[in-house]
Design a protein around this motif. Structure first.
Motif, PDB file in Angstrom:
ATOM      1  N   ILE A   1       0.839  -1.203   0.000  1.00  0.00           N
ATOM      2  CA  ILE A   1       0.000   0.000   0.000  1.00  0.00           C
ATOM      3  C   ILE A   1       0.871   1.249   0.000  1.00  0.00           C
ATOM      4  N   PHE A   2       1.912   1.247   0.818  1.00  0.00           N
ATOM      5  CA  PHE A   2       2.823   2.392   0.838  1.00  0.00           C
ATOM      6  C   PHE A   2       3.403   2.639  -0.555  1.00  0.00           C
ATOM      7  N   SER A   3       3.799   1.571  -1.217  1.00  0.00           N
ATOM      8  CA  SER A   3       4.376   1.688  -2.561  1.00  0.00           C
ATOM      9  C   SER A   3       3.341   2.155  -3.578  1.00  0.00           C
ATOM     10  N   LEU A   4       2.153   1.572  -3.511  1.00  0.00           N
ATOM     11  CA  LEU A   4       1.085   1.913  -4.447  1.00  0.00           C
ATOM     12  C   LEU A   4       0.695   3.379  -4.349  1.00  0.00           C
ATOM     13  N   ILE A   5       0.476   3.862  -3.119  1.00  0.00           N
ATOM     14  CA  ILE A   5       0.024   5.239  -2.941  1.00  0.00           C
ATOM     15  C   ILE A   5       1.130   6.227  -3.307  1.00  0.00           C
ATOM     16  N   THR A   6       2.373   5.847  -3.075  1.00  0.00           N
ATOM     17  CA  THR A   6       3.478   6.713  -3.479  1.00  0.00           C
ATOM     18  C   THR A   6       3.459   6.944  -4.992  1.00  0.00           C
ATOM     19  N   VAL A   7       3.234   5.883  -5.739  1.00  0.00           N
ATOM     20  CA  VAL A   7       3.169   6.006  -7.200  1.00  0.00           C
ATOM     21  C   VAL A   7       1.968   6.843  -7.622  1.00  0.00           C
ATOM     22  N   LEU A   8       0.811   6.568  -7.039  1.00  0.00           N
ATOM     23  CA  LEU A   8      -0.386   7.331  -7.386  1.00  0.00           C
ATOM     24  C   LEU A   8      -0.253   8.799  -6.992  1.00  0.00           C
ATOM     25  N   TRP A   9       0.437   9.060  -5.890  1.00  0.00           N
ATOM     26  CA  TRP A   9       0.632  10.441  -5.450  1.00  0.00           C
ATOM     27  C   TRP A   9       1.384  11.250  -6.507  1.00  0.00           C
ATOM     28  N   VAL A  10       2.426  10.651  -7.063  1.00  0.00           N
ATOM     29  CA  VAL A  10       3.214  11.344  -8.077  1.00  0.00           C
ATOM     30  C   VAL A  10       2.429  11.491  -9.383  1.00  0.00           C
ATOM     31  N   ILE A  11       1.657  10.466  -9.737  1.00  0.00           N
ATOM     32  CA  ILE A  11       0.920  10.514 -11.006  1.00  0.00           C
ATOM     33  C   ILE A  11      -0.186  11.568 -10.975  1.00  0.00           C
ATOM     34  N   TYR A  12      -1.061  11.487  -9.966  1.00  0.00           N
ATOM     35  CA  TYR A  12      -2.187  12.435  -9.955  1.00  0.00           C
ATOM     36  C   TYR A  12      -2.594  12.919  -8.563  1.00  0.00           C
TER      37      TYR A  12
END
Length: 521
Positions: free
Chosen positions: A130-141
Motif C-alpha cells: 500500500i505504501f508503494s502503491l500510494i506513493t506512485v499514485l501520489w506522483v501521477i495524480y
C-alpha cells in the motif's frame, strides 16, 4: 451498529448544510498549509499538513505566536525576497524519512504483532505494498489534485505526473518569502497519503482478499483522502495576502474547510478520522472474522507490537514537527507537545486499564501511546503545554473506552481497533484543538497575515466559535469517509469480491495468498 452509522451520516449532512465561519479575526489567515505563493517566480505547492506558522524569532514572517506564549503578540517581519534555507530543507528531509519509518516498518510491525502468526506476513505485505502503491499514485495524480490549484474540494490536473515541477520549483511555507524545494514538499506530503491508507489495514486484517485491498485503496485514496487533504490544507500561501482584498481572494481559492477556519496541524481529520471511519465501515461490510467471540484471536507477538509502537512514536516527531515546514520554535513546540501528550496518554490508558481490569498491560501501554499521538496530531502546533497534557490524558482514557465499551456498542469486528484509537482519538484531538488553541488558555491563537501580527486574542474567534468550526471538520471527515468507503467496497465486491474463503481464513493468509510463512516451526 449500522443504525448508529446511519445516524452519524444524517447528522453530518444536516450540520454541513449550515454556514461556516470563513476568515475570522480581522482577516486572519486560518489554515494549515503552504501553497503556490503568487509572489514566487516558480510554481509553489498548496497546503502542507501544518498549522499556521507561529514564529518566535525576529526574522520570522507572519505566523502565529509560540504555543506557550499565553497569547503574547508578535510582530511578524516580512522578508524581501523568496529564500530557501538549507537548514529547513535538511529538516524536511529528516521529517520525511521519519514518516516513512512510521509506516515501514513501524505500522507494519505494530499491526503484525497484533494478528495471529498465520497472518503476520499478510499484514506486513499489505502495509508495504500500500505504501508503494500510494506513493506512485501520489506522483501521477494525487499531488496535483490535492495541491495543484484552487478549488473547494479538488485542485487541478496542471501538475499531472509532476508536470512543470523542476529542481528550481519552490513551495511556500508559513513565512512570507521563505520557501522549500517543491520536490521536498511533494515527498513529505506523499508519505502522509501513504500512511493514511495503510492505517485502514488494521480494521479488516485477517480476512480481506489482497486484490480487493489494492483496488479499494486506489479508489478510496482518490475520492476520500485527496479531497479531504485539499479541503483542509490548500490555500494560496502567505505571500498572496497583502490586504483584506487579497485575503478575500485567498479564502475564495482555498479548500472548503480551510476557508471556514478549520485548524488541523498535521492530520487529525485528514488522516486519523478519515482512516478510522473507513476502517469501521469496512469492518461492518466484511463482517466478523471466523471464530470471533468464540475462539482466541489474541495477538501473537506483543514484543513486535511494542517495537512497532516505539517506531511510531519516534517517527511521529517527523509527522508533527515536520508539518511546520520550517525548523524553528513552532516546530519545537510541536515536538515537545507530541512527546508530552503521548507520555500522558500511556499513563492514563494503563491506569484506566489497571482500575477496570485489574492489571496494566503492554498492549495497553502501546495502544495508549498511539492514542496520544493521534489526539495531539491536529493540535500540536496550536496548543500550549497544559493543553497538550490535557489532550494526552483525555485521549488515553477516552480511547480505552473506545476499544472496550464503544466497540461493544458498535458491534463491529474492527480487528486492531482502528476506529477506537484513530477515529475516536482524532475526534477528541480535533475538537480540543478548538479549545486549547485559544490564547486565553495558553494556545498560539491564529495569525493575521494582513496586519502581520500573530497570537493576538482579538483575532481568535472565541472557543465556542472555533469548536463549532472544528466540529464541522470532524463531521465532514466522517460523512465523506463513510460514504466513499461504503460505495468503494460495493464496487470492489462486484469486481473482485471482498472476503477470502472460510478455509483460506482458517489456514491463514500468509500461505493461502502469499505462499510464505513468517515463522518456521
Amino acid at each position: 451498529m449500522k443504525k448508529i452509522l446511519i445516524m452519524l451520516l444524517t447528522a453530518g449532512a444536516i450540520a454541513l448544510t449550515s454556514g461556516g465561519v470563513a476568515a475570522q479575526g480581522g482577516g486572519a489567515a486560518h489554515g494549515d498549509a503552504a501553497s503556490t505563493a503568487p509572489a514566487a517566480a516558480a510554481a509553489a505547492p498548496a497546503a502542507a499538513p501544518a498549522g499556521e506558522a507561529k514564529k518566535d524569532d525576529a526574522a520570522a514572517a507572519p505566523a502565529a505566536a509560540p504555543a506557550a506564549s499565553g497569547g503574547g503578540q508578535k510582530e511578524a517581519v516580512e522578508q524581501a525576497a523568496p529564500t530557501v534555507d538549507k537548514g529547513d530543507v535538511a529538516f524536511m528531509y529528516t521529517a520525511t524519512i521519519m514518516v516513512i519509518l512510521m509506516t515501514i516498518p513501524g505500522l507494519a510491525l505494530f499491526y503484525g504483532g497484533l494478528v495471529r502468526s498465520k497472518n503476520m506476513l499478510s499484514v506486513l505485505m499489505q502495509v508495504f505494498v500500500i505504501f508503494s502503491l500510494i506513493t506512485v499514485l501520489w506522483v501521477i495524480y494525487g499531488y496535483t489534485l490535492a495541491f495543484g490549484g484552487a478549488g473547494a474540494f479538488y485542485g487541478s490536473f496542471d501538475k499531472l505526473f509532476l508536470s512543470g515541477v523542476t529542481a528550481e520549483s519552490m513551495a511556500a511555507t508559513f513565512s512570507k518569502g521563505v520557501y522549500l524545494p517543491e520536490l521536498t514538499f511533494i515527498a513529505f506530503q506523499g508519505t502522509f497519503a501513504a500512511i493514511t491508507c495503510a492505517l485502514i489495514v488494521g480494521a479488516y486484517a485477517e480476512r480481506m482478499k489482497f486484490s480487493a485491498v489494492l483496488l479499494f485503496m486506489v479508489i478510496w485514496f482518490t475520492f476520500s483522502y485527496i479531497p479531504m487533504a485539499h479541503m483542509v490544507w490548500y490555500w494560496d500561501g502567505p505571500d498572496a495576502i497583502k490586504d483584506q482584498a487579497t485575503l478575500d481572494a485567498v479564502v475564495a481559492n482555498a479548500g472548503w474547510l480551510w476557508a471556514k477556519g478549520a485548524l488541523d496541524f498535521a492530520g487529525g481529520t485528514v488522516v486519523h478520522i478519515n482512516a478510522g471511519v473507513a476502517g469501521l465501515v469496512a469492518a461492518y461490510v466484511l463482517g466478523k472474522r471466523v471464530g470471533y467471540g468464540r475462539e482466541s484471536l489474541a495477538p501473537h507477538s506483543l514484543t513486535l507490537t511494542m517495537v512497532g509502537a516505539a517506531l511510531l512514536w519516534v517517527g511521529w516527531f517527523g509527522f508533527n514537527a515536520g508539518s511546520n515546514l520550517e525548523a524553528n520554535g513552532v516546530a519545537a513546540f510541536a515536538f515537545i507537545n507530541t512527546l508530552l501528550a503521548t507520555a500522558a496518554a500511556v499513563l492514563s490508558w494503563i491506569f484506566a486499564e489497571w482500575m477496570l481490569k485489574g492489571k496494566p498491560s503492554m498492549l495497553g501501554a502501546a495502544s495508549g501511546a498511539v492514542a496520544g499521538l493521534v489526539a495531539i496530531t491536529p493540535a500540536c502546533g496550536f496548543v500550549g503545554i497544559i493543553g497538550a497534557l490535557v489532550i494526552g490524558l483525555l485521549a488515553g482514557a477516552v480511547c480505552f473506552w473506545g476499544v472496550t465499551g464503544l466497540k461493544k456498542m458498535l458491534g463491529a469486528d474492527d480487528s486492531l481497533d482502528v476506529f477506537g484509537v484513530h477515529g475516536v482519538g482524532g475526534i477528541v484531538g480535533a475538537l480540543l484543538t478548538g479549545v486549547f488553541a485559544s490564547p486565553s488558555l495558553g494556545g498560539a491563537g491564529i495569525c493575521n497575515y494582513v496586519t502581520n501580527k500573530c497570537g493576538d486574542p482579538a483575532d481568535f474567534p472565541g472557543i465556542g466559535a472555533q469548536v463549532w468550526i472544528q466540529f464541522q471538520g470532524v463531521l465532514t471527515a466522517i460523512v465523506l469517509s463513510a460514504v466513499v468507503t461504503f460505495v468503494t467496497l460495493m464496487i470492489v465486491k462486484a469486481i473482485t469480491g471482498l472476503r477470502v474463503a472460510e478455509e483460506e481464513e482458517r489456514e491463514g493468509l500468509d500461505t493461502t495468498y502469499h505462499g510464505e510463512s513468517a515463522y518456521k516451526y
